[in-house]
Enzyme design. Sequence first.
Site, PDB file in Angstrom:
ATOM      1  N   PRO A   2     -37.348 -13.254  16.578  1.00  0.00           N
ATOM      2  CA  PRO A   2     -38.374 -12.308  16.124  1.00  0.00           C
ATOM      3  C   PRO A   2     -38.140 -10.929  16.735  1.00  0.00           C
ATOM      4  CG  PRO A   2     -39.360 -14.294  17.065  1.00  0.00           C
ATOM      5  CD  PRO A   2     -37.902 -14.346  17.360  1.00  0.00           C
ATOM      6  N   GLU A   3     -38.188  -9.914  15.916  1.00  0.00           N
ATOM      7  CA  GLU A   3     -38.064  -8.545  16.399  1.00  0.00           C
ATOM      8  C   GLU A   3     -39.472  -7.958  16.546  1.00  0.00           C
ATOM      9  OE1 GLU A   3     -35.452  -6.681  17.250  1.00  0.00           O
ATOM     10  OE2 GLU A   3     -33.870  -8.119  16.805  1.00  0.00           O
TER      11      GLU A   3
END
Length: 300
Positions: A2-3
Amino acid sequence: MPELPEVETVRQGLARYVVGRQIQAADVLHPRAVRRHVAGAADFAAAVAGRTVTQVCRRAKYLWLALDSGDAVLGHLGMSGQMLVQPSTAAAGPHLRVRFTFADGGPDLRFVDQRTFGGMLVSRGGAQLPREIAHIARDPFDPLFDPEAVVAALRRRRTGVKRALLDQTLIGGVGNIYADEALWRAGLHGDRLAASLSRPVAHRLLGHVTEVMTEALAQGGTSFDALYVNVNGESGYFDRSLAVYGREGQPCRRCGTPIRREPFMNRSSYSCPRCQPRPRQTARASAVTQHPRPRQRVPE
Ligand SMILES: [Zn+2]
Protein backbone atom coordinates in the site's frame (compact mmCIF):
# COMPACT_ATOMS: atom_id res chain seq x y z
CA MET A 1 2.48 -2.70 -1.00
CA PRO A 2 0.00 0.00 0.00
CA GLU A 3 1.26 3.46 -0.90
CA LEU A 4 0.38 6.63 0.93
CA PRO A 5 -2.80 7.48 -1.04
CA GLU A 6 -4.27 4.08 -0.20
CA VAL A 7 -3.37 4.49 3.45
CA GLU A 8 -5.07 7.89 3.41
CA THR A 9 -8.15 6.27 1.86
CA VAL A 10 -8.17 3.75 4.69
CA ARG A 11 -7.81 6.56 7.23
CA GLN A 12 -10.83 8.34 5.82
CA GLY A 13 -12.87 5.15 5.81
CA LEU A 14 -11.90 4.25 9.35
CA ALA A 15 -12.67 7.76 10.54
CA ARG A 16 -16.17 7.30 9.21
CA TYR A 17 -16.75 3.92 10.82
CA VAL A 18 -14.95 3.90 14.16
CA VAL A 19 -14.72 7.44 15.53
CA GLY A 20 -16.95 7.93 18.57
CA ARG A 21 -17.32 4.20 19.21
CA GLN A 22 -16.26 2.46 22.39
CA ILE A 23 -14.02 -0.57 21.97
CA GLN A 24 -15.29 -3.50 23.94
CA ALA A 25 -12.31 -5.80 23.46
CA ALA A 26 -9.30 -6.46 21.27
CA ASP A 27 -8.51 -10.10 20.54
CA VAL A 28 -4.98 -10.69 19.35
CA LEU A 29 -5.10 -13.82 17.25
CA HIS A 30 -1.45 -13.84 16.18
CA PRO A 31 1.34 -12.59 18.46
CA ARG A 32 3.38 -11.35 15.51
CA ALA A 33 0.78 -8.69 14.82
CA VAL A 34 1.63 -6.98 18.13
CA ARG A 35 5.35 -7.87 18.25
CA ARG A 36 6.25 -4.20 18.53
CA HIS A 37 4.09 -3.86 21.62
CA VAL A 38 6.84 -5.00 23.95
CA ALA A 39 4.58 -5.43 26.99
CA GLY A 40 2.76 -8.21 25.13
CA ALA A 41 -0.66 -9.04 23.76
CA ALA A 42 -2.48 -9.04 27.13
CA ASP A 43 -1.21 -5.55 27.89
CA PHE A 44 -2.23 -4.43 24.40
CA ALA A 45 -5.76 -5.74 24.93
CA ALA A 46 -6.05 -4.20 28.41
CA ALA A 47 -4.96 -0.78 27.12
CA VAL A 48 -7.75 -0.57 24.56
CA ALA A 49 -10.67 -2.30 26.27
CA GLY A 50 -13.41 0.18 27.18
CA ARG A 51 -11.74 3.07 25.36
CA THR A 52 -13.48 5.29 22.86
CA VAL A 53 -11.87 6.17 19.52
CA THR A 54 -11.72 9.95 19.25
CA GLN A 55 -9.90 10.35 15.93
CA VAL A 56 -8.16 8.42 13.17
CA CYS A 57 -4.86 9.99 12.20
CA ARG A 58 -2.02 9.33 9.80
CA ARG A 59 1.63 10.23 9.46
CA ALA A 60 3.14 9.00 6.19
CA LYS A 61 2.09 5.34 5.99
CA TYR A 62 1.34 4.95 9.70
CA LEU A 63 -2.21 5.10 10.97
CA TRP A 64 -3.36 5.52 14.53
CA LEU A 65 -6.59 5.45 16.44
CA ALA A 66 -6.51 8.17 19.08
CA LEU A 67 -8.20 6.94 22.26
CA ASP A 68 -9.97 8.89 25.00
CA SER A 69 -7.28 7.67 27.41
CA GLY A 70 -4.71 9.77 25.56
CA ASP A 71 -3.10 6.61 24.18
CA ALA A 72 -3.06 5.58 20.54
CA VAL A 73 -3.35 2.31 18.67
CA LEU A 74 -0.58 2.73 16.12
CA GLY A 75 -0.62 0.52 13.06
CA HIS A 76 1.31 -0.09 9.87
CA LEU A 77 -0.12 -2.15 7.02
CA GLY A 78 3.25 -3.53 5.94
CA MET A 79 3.13 -5.37 2.63
CA SER A 80 -0.31 -6.89 2.77
CA GLY A 81 -2.19 -5.51 5.77
CA GLN A 82 -5.88 -4.66 5.54
CA MET A 83 -8.23 -2.87 7.89
CA LEU A 84 -11.65 -4.37 7.43
CA VAL A 85 -14.85 -3.05 8.95
CA GLN A 86 -17.06 -6.11 9.00
CA PRO A 87 -20.23 -7.28 10.72
CA SER A 88 -19.34 -9.05 13.95
CA THR A 89 -21.12 -12.11 12.63
CA ALA A 90 -18.87 -12.37 9.54
CA ALA A 91 -16.60 -15.41 9.51
CA ALA A 92 -12.99 -14.86 10.55
CA GLY A 93 -10.69 -15.41 7.59
CA PRO A 94 -7.40 -17.31 7.90
CA HIS A 95 -5.30 -14.15 8.11
CA LEU A 96 -7.25 -12.32 10.80
CA ARG A 97 -4.64 -11.02 13.26
CA VAL A 98 -6.41 -8.58 15.57
CA ARG A 99 -10.12 -8.16 16.07
CA PHE A 100 -11.68 -5.15 17.76
CA THR A 101 -15.28 -5.49 18.91
CA PHE A 102 -17.34 -2.49 19.94
CA ALA A 103 -19.70 -1.90 22.84
CA ASP A 104 -22.50 -0.84 20.48
CA GLY A 105 -22.58 -4.32 18.93
CA GLY A 106 -21.95 -2.79 15.52
CA PRO A 107 -19.36 -3.91 12.99
CA ASP A 108 -15.89 -5.05 14.07
CA LEU A 109 -12.63 -3.55 13.03
CA ARG A 110 -10.41 -6.38 11.81
CA PHE A 111 -6.73 -6.24 11.06
CA VAL A 112 -6.02 -8.88 8.43
CA ASP A 113 -2.47 -9.47 7.24
CA GLN A 114 -1.39 -12.43 5.16
CA ARG A 115 2.34 -11.80 5.23
CA THR A 116 2.45 -10.34 8.76
CA PHE A 117 4.89 -7.55 7.95
CA GLY A 118 2.35 -5.11 9.33
CA GLY A 119 1.52 -4.71 12.97
CA MET A 120 0.07 -2.70 15.82
CA LEU A 121 1.10 -1.36 19.17
CA VAL A 122 -0.38 0.86 21.84
CA SER A 123 1.57 4.08 22.13
CA ARG A 124 1.17 5.45 25.65
CA GLY A 125 0.22 9.10 25.53
CA GLY A 126 0.42 8.95 21.74
CA ALA A 127 -3.03 10.26 20.81
CA GLN A 128 -1.66 13.50 19.38
CA LEU A 129 1.45 11.99 17.78
CA PRO A 130 2.94 8.64 18.81
CA ARG A 131 6.56 9.14 19.80
CA GLU A 132 7.49 6.00 17.84
CA ILE A 133 6.89 7.91 14.61
CA ALA A 134 7.63 11.47 15.71
CA HIS A 135 10.79 11.51 13.56
CA ILE A 136 8.78 11.05 10.36
CA ALA A 137 8.15 14.28 8.51
CA ARG A 138 4.74 15.51 7.41
CA ASP A 139 3.55 14.70 3.89
CA PRO A 140 1.86 16.97 1.35
CA PHE A 141 -1.64 15.90 2.50
CA ASP A 142 -0.92 17.06 6.04
CA PRO A 143 -2.64 20.38 6.78
CA LEU A 144 0.53 21.60 8.50
CA PHE A 145 2.87 20.57 5.65
CA ASP A 146 5.22 23.50 5.03
CA PRO A 147 6.55 23.57 1.45
CA GLU A 148 8.93 26.47 2.15
CA ALA A 149 10.62 24.59 4.95
CA VAL A 150 10.85 21.40 2.91
CA VAL A 151 12.37 23.22 -0.06
CA ALA A 152 14.93 24.87 2.20
CA ALA A 153 15.81 21.52 3.81
CA LEU A 154 15.97 19.80 0.42
CA ARG A 155 18.45 22.40 -0.84
CA ARG A 156 20.74 21.72 2.11
CA ARG A 157 21.07 18.03 1.24
CA ARG A 158 24.33 16.95 -0.33
CA THR A 159 22.78 13.73 -1.68
CA GLY A 160 21.03 12.87 -4.90
CA VAL A 161 17.63 14.49 -5.13
CA LYS A 162 15.83 11.14 -5.34
CA ARG A 163 17.51 9.92 -2.20
CA ALA A 164 16.45 13.13 -0.47
CA LEU A 165 12.82 12.69 -1.59
CA LEU A 166 12.76 9.20 -0.11
CA ASP A 167 14.19 10.39 3.20
CA GLN A 168 11.24 10.15 5.60
CA THR A 169 12.74 12.72 7.93
CA LEU A 170 12.55 15.33 5.16
CA ILE A 171 9.15 14.55 3.63
CA GLY A 172 6.90 11.70 4.70
CA GLY A 173 5.41 8.99 2.56
CA VAL A 174 7.18 9.49 -0.77
CA GLY A 175 7.83 6.03 -2.18
CA ASN A 176 9.99 4.93 -5.09
CA ILE A 177 7.11 5.21 -7.57
CA TYR A 178 6.17 8.77 -6.65
CA ALA A 179 9.77 9.91 -6.63
CA ASP A 180 10.38 8.57 -10.15
CA GLU A 181 7.15 10.01 -11.52
CA ALA A 182 7.75 13.43 -9.96
CA LEU A 183 11.36 13.55 -11.21
CA TRP A 184 10.18 12.74 -14.73
CA ARG A 185 7.61 15.53 -14.60
CA ALA A 186 10.27 17.92 -13.34
CA GLY A 187 12.80 16.79 -15.96
CA LEU A 188 15.39 15.98 -13.32
CA HIS A 189 17.69 13.00 -12.98
CA GLY A 190 17.51 11.46 -9.50
CA ASP A 191 21.27 11.61 -9.11
CA ARG A 192 21.24 15.37 -9.39
CA LEU A 193 22.71 16.86 -6.24
CA ALA A 194 19.82 18.20 -4.16
CA ALA A 195 21.91 21.15 -3.00
CA SER A 196 22.43 22.17 -6.63
CA LEU A 197 18.72 22.83 -7.26
CA SER A 198 17.64 26.45 -7.49
CA ARG A 199 14.76 27.47 -5.27
CA PRO A 200 12.24 27.63 -8.16
CA VAL A 201 13.30 24.21 -9.44
CA ALA A 202 13.06 22.69 -5.97
CA HIS A 203 9.60 24.24 -5.54
CA ARG A 204 8.50 22.91 -8.89
CA LEU A 205 9.75 19.43 -8.01
CA LEU A 206 7.90 19.47 -4.70
CA GLY A 207 4.80 20.63 -6.56
CA HIS A 208 5.10 17.61 -8.85
CA VAL A 209 5.46 15.27 -5.87
CA THR A 210 2.27 16.70 -4.39
CA GLU A 211 0.49 16.54 -7.74
CA VAL A 212 1.40 12.89 -8.38
CA MET A 213 0.26 11.86 -4.92
CA THR A 214 -2.94 13.89 -5.17
CA GLU A 215 -3.82 12.30 -8.50
CA ALA A 216 -3.18 8.86 -7.04
CA LEU A 217 -5.47 9.63 -4.13
CA ALA A 218 -8.20 10.89 -6.43
CA GLN A 219 -7.97 8.12 -9.02
CA GLY A 220 -6.53 5.15 -7.26
CA GLY A 221 -7.95 5.39 -3.81
CA THR A 222 -9.09 1.94 -2.94
CA SER A 223 -12.80 1.60 -3.17
CA PHE A 224 -14.74 0.58 -0.17
CA ASP A 225 -18.36 -0.22 0.19
CA ALA A 226 -20.33 0.45 3.30
CA LEU A 227 -18.94 -1.64 6.13
CA TYR A 228 -15.93 -2.67 4.14
CA VAL A 229 -12.67 -0.78 4.29
CA ASN A 230 -9.96 -2.42 2.33
CA VAL A 231 -6.43 -1.95 1.14
CA ASN A 232 -5.36 -4.47 -1.41
CA GLY A 233 -2.00 -3.02 -2.28
CA GLU A 234 -2.95 -2.41 -5.89
CA SER A 235 -4.03 0.86 -7.28
CA GLY A 236 -5.68 1.38 -10.63
CA TYR A 237 -3.80 4.64 -10.88
CA PHE A 238 -0.50 2.86 -11.24
CA ASP A 239 -1.66 0.84 -14.22
CA ARG A 240 -3.12 3.73 -16.13
CA SER A 241 -1.12 6.80 -15.38
CA LEU A 242 2.51 5.92 -14.80
CA ALA A 243 4.88 7.78 -17.09
CA VAL A 244 8.15 6.03 -16.24
CA TYR A 245 7.88 3.62 -13.32
CA GLY A 246 8.07 0.02 -14.52
CA ARG A 247 8.20 1.11 -18.18
CA GLU A 248 11.76 0.15 -19.12
CA GLY A 249 12.26 0.19 -22.90
CA GLN A 250 8.84 1.71 -23.59
CA PRO A 251 8.61 5.13 -25.23
CA CYS A 252 8.70 8.23 -23.05
CA ARG A 253 5.23 9.78 -23.07
CA ARG A 254 6.80 13.17 -23.77
CA CYS A 255 9.57 12.53 -26.32
CA GLY A 256 9.34 8.87 -27.36
CA THR A 257 12.83 7.92 -26.15
CA PRO A 258 12.89 4.44 -24.56
CA ILE A 259 12.69 4.65 -20.76
CA ARG A 260 15.83 3.52 -18.97
CA ARG A 261 16.14 1.55 -15.77
CA GLU A 262 19.07 2.07 -13.43
CA PRO A 263 19.91 0.35 -10.14
CA PHE A 264 19.12 2.46 -7.09
CA MET A 265 19.62 1.38 -3.47
CA ASN A 266 18.75 -2.30 -4.15
CA ARG A 267 15.80 -1.18 -6.22
CA SER A 268 15.39 0.48 -9.60
CA SER A 269 15.02 3.97 -10.91
CA TYR A 270 13.13 4.66 -14.12
CA SER A 271 13.73 7.79 -16.14
CA CYS A 272 13.87 9.19 -19.65
CA PRO A 273 17.46 9.56 -20.92
CA ARG A 274 16.47 12.60 -22.96
CA CYS A 275 14.08 14.46 -20.63
CA GLN A 276 16.18 13.65 -17.57
CA PRO A 277 19.83 13.75 -18.64
CA ARG A 278 22.44 12.59 -16.17
CA PRO A 279 23.80 15.59 -14.30
CA ARG A 280 27.21 16.99 -15.12
CA GLN A 281 29.98 15.95 -12.80
CA THR A 282 29.80 19.00 -10.55
CA ALA A 283 26.08 18.62 -9.94
CA ARG A 284 26.14 14.87 -9.39
CA ALA A 285 25.57 13.41 -5.94
CA SER A 286 28.14 10.66 -6.51
CA ALA A 287 30.82 13.29 -7.04
CA VAL A 288 30.21 14.48 -3.50
CA THR A 289 30.26 10.97 -2.13
CA GLN A 290 33.53 10.15 -3.81
CA HIS A 291 35.24 13.38 -2.92
CA PRO A 292 33.86 14.46 0.41
CA ARG A 293 34.31 18.11 1.14
CA PRO A 294 33.57 20.01 4.32
CA ARG A 295 29.93 21.01 4.61
CA GLN A 296 29.39 24.34 3.00
CA ARG A 297 26.58 26.71 3.54
CA VAL A 298 24.56 26.71 0.36
CA PRO A 299 23.73 30.23 -0.82
CA GLU A 300 19.98 30.92 -0.74
ZN1 LIG B 1 11.45 11.90 -22.65
